[in-house]
Design a protein around this motif. Structure first.
Motif, short mmCIF file in Angstrom:
data_model
loop_
_atom_site.label_atom_id
_atom_site.label_comp_id
_atom_site.label_asym_id
_atom_site.label_seq_id
_atom_site.Cartn_x
_atom_site.Cartn_y
_atom_site.Cartn_z
N ASP A 133 38.79 40.11 43.26
CA ASP A 133 39.45 41.38 43.53
C ASP A 133 38.65 42.54 42.95
OD1 ASP A 133 42.14 42.85 44.29
OD2 ASP A 133 41.62 43.53 42.28
N TYR A 134 38.20 42.39 41.70
CA TYR A 134 37.38 43.44 41.08
C TYR A 134 36.08 43.63 41.85
CZ TYR A 134 40.04 44.66 36.89
OH TYR A 134 40.97 45.18 36.02
N LYS A 135 35.46 42.51 42.24
CA LYS A 135 34.18 42.59 42.98
C LYS A 135 34.38 43.29 44.31
CE LYS A 135 30.31 39.75 44.58
NZ LYS A 135 29.77 38.37 44.68
N LYS A 136 35.48 43.00 44.98
CA LYS A 136 35.78 43.63 46.27
C LYS A 136 35.93 45.14 46.12
CE LYS A 136 39.21 43.46 50.03
NZ LYS A 136 40.48 42.83 50.49
N ARG A 137 36.45 45.57 44.98
CA ARG A 137 36.63 47.00 44.72
C ARG A 137 35.39 47.64 44.10
NH1 ARG A 137 40.53 47.64 40.83
NH2 ARG A 137 41.06 45.44 40.50
N GLY A 138 34.32 46.85 43.95
CA GLY A 138 33.06 47.37 43.42
C GLY A 138 33.06 47.61 41.93
N VAL A 139 33.96 46.92 41.21
CA VAL A 139 34.06 47.10 39.76
C VAL A 139 33.45 45.89 39.06
CG1 VAL A 139 35.62 47.46 37.80
CG2 VAL A 139 36.19 48.40 40.06
N GLU A 140 32.46 46.13 38.22
CA GLU A 140 31.79 45.05 37.50
C GLU A 140 32.60 44.66 36.27
OE1 GLU A 140 27.41 44.06 35.49
OE2 GLU A 140 27.80 46.01 36.43
N ILE A 141 32.65 43.38 35.97
CA ILE A 141 33.33 42.91 34.77
C ILE A 141 32.40 41.99 33.98
CG2 ILE A 141 35.67 43.12 35.69
CD1 ILE A 141 35.64 40.17 36.32
N GLU A 142 32.63 41.93 32.68
CA GLU A 142 31.85 41.06 31.81
C GLU A 142 32.64 39.83 31.39
OE1 GLU A 142 30.24 43.25 28.52
OE2 GLU A 142 28.59 44.00 29.72
N VAL A 143 33.92 40.04 31.06
CA VAL A 143 34.76 38.95 30.55
C VAL A 143 36.14 39.04 31.17
CG1 VAL A 143 36.00 38.11 28.51
CG2 VAL A 143 33.58 38.63 28.33
N ILE A 144 36.72 37.89 31.51
CA ILE A 144 38.14 37.80 31.87
C ILE A 144 38.77 36.75 30.96
CG2 ILE A 144 39.85 37.36 33.66
CD1 ILE A 144 37.75 37.87 35.74
N MET A 145 39.86 37.14 30.29
CA MET A 145 40.61 36.22 29.45
C MET A 145 42.09 36.40 29.75
SD MET A 145 40.51 35.76 25.26
CE MET A 145 41.51 37.22 24.89
N ASN A 170 42.96 27.78 35.24
CA ASN A 170 44.40 27.58 35.10
C ASN A 170 45.14 28.78 35.72
OD1 ASN A 170 44.02 25.16 33.70
ND2 ASN A 170 43.89 26.22 31.73
N GLY A 171 46.43 28.64 35.92
CA GLY A 171 47.23 29.74 36.43
C GLY A 171 47.82 30.56 35.28
N PHE A 172 47.78 31.89 35.41
CA PHE A 172 48.21 32.77 34.34
C PHE A 172 49.12 33.88 34.87
CE2 PHE A 172 43.92 31.28 33.05
CZ PHE A 172 44.28 30.54 31.94
N GLY A 173 49.57 34.73 33.94
CA GLY A 173 50.30 35.93 34.28
C GLY A 173 49.35 37.12 34.26
N SER A 174 49.19 37.74 33.08
CA SER A 174 48.31 38.89 32.95
C SER A 174 46.92 38.48 32.46
CB SER A 174 48.92 39.91 32.00
OG SER A 174 49.07 39.35 30.71
N TYR A 175 46.01 39.46 32.46
CA TYR A 175 44.62 39.20 32.07
C TYR A 175 44.08 40.36 31.24
CZ TYR A 175 45.08 35.93 35.92
OH TYR A 175 45.52 34.93 36.75
N ILE A 176 43.17 40.02 30.34
CA ILE A 176 42.39 41.02 29.60
C ILE A 176 41.02 41.08 30.27
CG2 ILE A 176 41.53 41.78 27.36
CD1 ILE A 176 44.54 41.32 27.32
N ILE A 177 40.62 42.27 30.70
CA ILE A 177 39.35 42.49 31.38
C ILE A 177 38.45 43.32 30.48
CG2 ILE A 177 38.24 43.39 33.45
CD1 ILE A 177 40.31 41.22 34.08
N VAL A 178 37.19 42.90 30.34
CA VAL A 178 36.20 43.72 29.65
C VAL A 178 35.13 44.11 30.63
CG1 VAL A 178 34.54 43.86 27.76
CG2 VAL A 178 36.65 42.55 27.45
N LYS A 179 34.92 45.41 30.79
CA LYS A 179 33.91 45.93 31.70
C LYS A 179 32.64 46.30 30.91
CE LYS A 179 36.49 49.25 33.25
NZ LYS A 179 36.97 50.38 34.06
N PRO A 180 31.51 46.42 31.60
CA PRO A 180 30.27 46.77 30.89
C PRO A 180 30.37 48.15 30.26
CG PRO A 180 29.83 45.97 33.12
CD PRO A 180 31.30 46.20 33.03
#
Length: 243
Positions: free
Chosen positions: A63-75, A231-241
């Motif tokens: 989803d982030y990639k589709k919107r052109g947003v780069e991410i470093e970490v997803i937790m 695994n399946g989750f609810g919310s996520y912590i995203i870290v962007k560059p």
């Protein structure tokens, strides 16, 4: 209560795909993955711009990639209910998508004091649920979970240094210099921490305040790994560059 004696080793792993340093830290025989970031790099995610919940890490990464947003970490973020509904407060892009939960109950989320990780215009904070909202601020992102690991440098009063309950865990903290620390136990660690030791980890990393996020199902993914099944989750912590 006795204090723990720590053996502390830091191994820095550079991900050529993500382009940042993710530290592997071994403390008292427990291996952790640790990410340090600035508050402006961090987002809380539950629903995409179309209002759709995304239940897996690769779905969020795409989803982030589709919107052109780069991410470093997803937790994965805080504890959630069936259907991926956050157990408490969820603020995304300045909008409250799920209300704060001040109820009594059983399980880690309700182990009072529980708390909230929040990003606001002054930076980042981990606070007791009763302290929300942060004075003179507007929450840009927030997630509620529990229990609190640290508040003002003090470990949660119910934690026991000699507890035998050792499990895979992840959490988030804020340092004295207002940096955000994401930490998760390595799933291949020779042993796991109890909650007292997990709180001590964040103190060792310079945090006065830290929040437990979740347990056995927790994952932190970077680079190409974020596109692999999770695994399946609810919310996520995203870290962007860094900008």
């Amino acid at each position: 209560m006795r204090l723990l004696s720590f053996t502390y080793i830091v191994l820095t792993c550079i991900s050529p795909l993500a382009g940042f340093a993710l530290e592997k830290q071994v403390i008292d025989g427990v291996t952790y993955s640790v990410m340090q970031s600035q508050p402006e790099q961090v987002e809380i995610f539950w629903k995409n711009p179309d209002g759709k919940q995304l239940r897996t890490i690769p779905a969020v990464a795409k989803d982030y990639k589709k919107r052109g947003v780069e991410i470093e970490v997803i937790m994965n973020g805080g504890i959630f209910e069936p259907g991926g509904i956050p157990s408490g407060l969820l603020v995304q892009n300045g909008k409250e998508l799920n209300p704060i939960n001040r109820k009594e109950g059983e399980g880690n989320f309700y182990l009072k004091p529980n708390g909230i990780f929040v990003i606001h215009q002054l930076g980042a904070s981990v606070i007791r649920t009763e302290e929300y909202p942060v004075a003179d601020t507007h929450a840009l992102y927030a997630v509620q979970s529990g229990p609190l690991l640290l508040r003002n440098g003090s470990i949660h009063p119910i934690f026991k240094a000699d507890s035998k309950y050792r499990l895979h865990r992840n959490g988030i903290g804020v340092t004295k210099s207002r940096k955000v620390i994401l930490a998760i136990t390595d799933i291949n660690s020779p042993k796991f921490p109890n909650l007292y030791e997990f709180a001590q980890l964040f103190k060792k990393l310079g945090c006065d305040d830290a929040l437990f996020l979740d347990g056995d199902i927790s994952q932190m993914k970077t680079g190409a790994d974020a596109l692999k099944p999770s695994n399946g989750f609810g919310s996520y912590i995203i870290v962007k560059p860094k900008k």
